[in-house]
Design an enzyme around this catalytic site. Structure first.
Site, PDB file in Angstrom:
ATOM      1  N   ASP A  15       2.099  -3.869  19.058  1.00  0.00           N
ATOM      2  CA  ASP A  15       3.384  -3.142  19.601  1.00  0.00           C
ATOM      3  C   ASP A  15       2.928  -2.585  20.731  1.00  0.00           C
ATOM      4  OD1 ASP A  15       5.982  -2.159  19.981  1.00  0.00           O
ATOM      5  OD2 ASP A  15       5.887  -0.707  18.883  1.00  0.00           O
TER       6      ASP A  15
ATOM      7  N   GLU B 131       4.732  -7.937  20.928  1.00  0.00           N
ATOM      8  CA  GLU B 131       5.921  -7.921  21.343  1.00  0.00           C
ATOM      9  C   GLU B 131       6.176  -8.182  22.783  1.00  0.00           C
ATOM     10  OE1 GLU B 131       9.435  -5.208  19.262  1.00  0.00           O
ATOM     11  OE2 GLU B 131       8.307  -4.219  20.755  1.00  0.00           O
TER      12      GLU B 131
ATOM     13  N   ASP C 253       5.400   2.887  15.752  1.00  0.00           N
ATOM     14  CA  ASP C 253       4.409   2.042  16.332  1.00  0.00           C
ATOM     15  C   ASP C 253       3.923   1.103  15.388  1.00  0.00           C
ATOM     16  OD1 ASP C 253       5.085   3.099  18.987  1.00  0.00           O
ATOM     17  OD2 ASP C 253       4.053   4.859  18.366  1.00  0.00           O
TER      18      ASP C 253
END
Length: 170
Positions: A11, A71, A143
């Site tokens: 992420d 992502e 996160d």
């Protein structure tokens, strides 16, 4: 009997880049590790990107994943913040690619749909479902939880026809 596939989910973020590693064998998932790589927000941008690079490279060296998932960046109202996030995302894609891993990309809504069943949801729902899917998972903060969700999403989608065709092209 097939071998388990170790997947790192990333992420990306300039301040904090979350990472989560799972092992996938058939339909089962096993939590391996998770955490956050942080950069010094008082340092110059180039130094911060180096900190993210070095931190992720260390994680890959330590856990030796087979595949990576990152992502996709969303665009927000602040163009400068979007650009910085894009640069951090570049590091998140570069590190596993340089390690020889195939890097898949997933939109935030695809990750949420894979983990919580719908394309829109909040952080609490992601945390809860990550814990349901992997009861032994430990993570500090959004996160790392999001990174585990990205890894889970990849575990669910990695056998798609498009992904298999791309793998054969390498």
């Amino acid at each position: 009997m097939r071998d388990a596939i170790r997947i790192i989910g990333i992420d990306p973020g300039l301040r904090r880049t979350g990472w989560g590693i799972v092992e996938s064998l058939g339909n089962s998932l096993r939590f391996v590790a998770s955490g956050t790589v942080r950069s010094d927000d008082k340092a110059a941008l180039a130094s911060r990107l180096c900190q993210l690079h070095d931190g992720l490279a260390e994680i890959l060296h330590l856990h030796v994943p087979h595949e990576a998932a990152v992502e996709q960046t969303f665009v927000n109202k602040d163009a400068s913040a979007t650009l910085k996030l894009g640069q951090a995302r570049g590091i998140a894609m570069l590190v596993p690619a340089r390690a020889g891993l195939r890097v898949a990309e997933y939109a935030p809504n695809a990750v949420k749909k894979a983990v919580i069943g719908v394309g829109h949801g909040d952080k609490k729902q992601i945390h809860m479902m990550v814990r349901v899917l992997m009861p032994k998972a430990t993570f500090e903060g959004d996160d790392a939880a999001d990174a585990l969700a990205i890894a889970i999403c990849h575990a669910h989608h990695r056998q798609s026809v498009a992904y298999r065709v791309a793998a054969l092209a390498d």
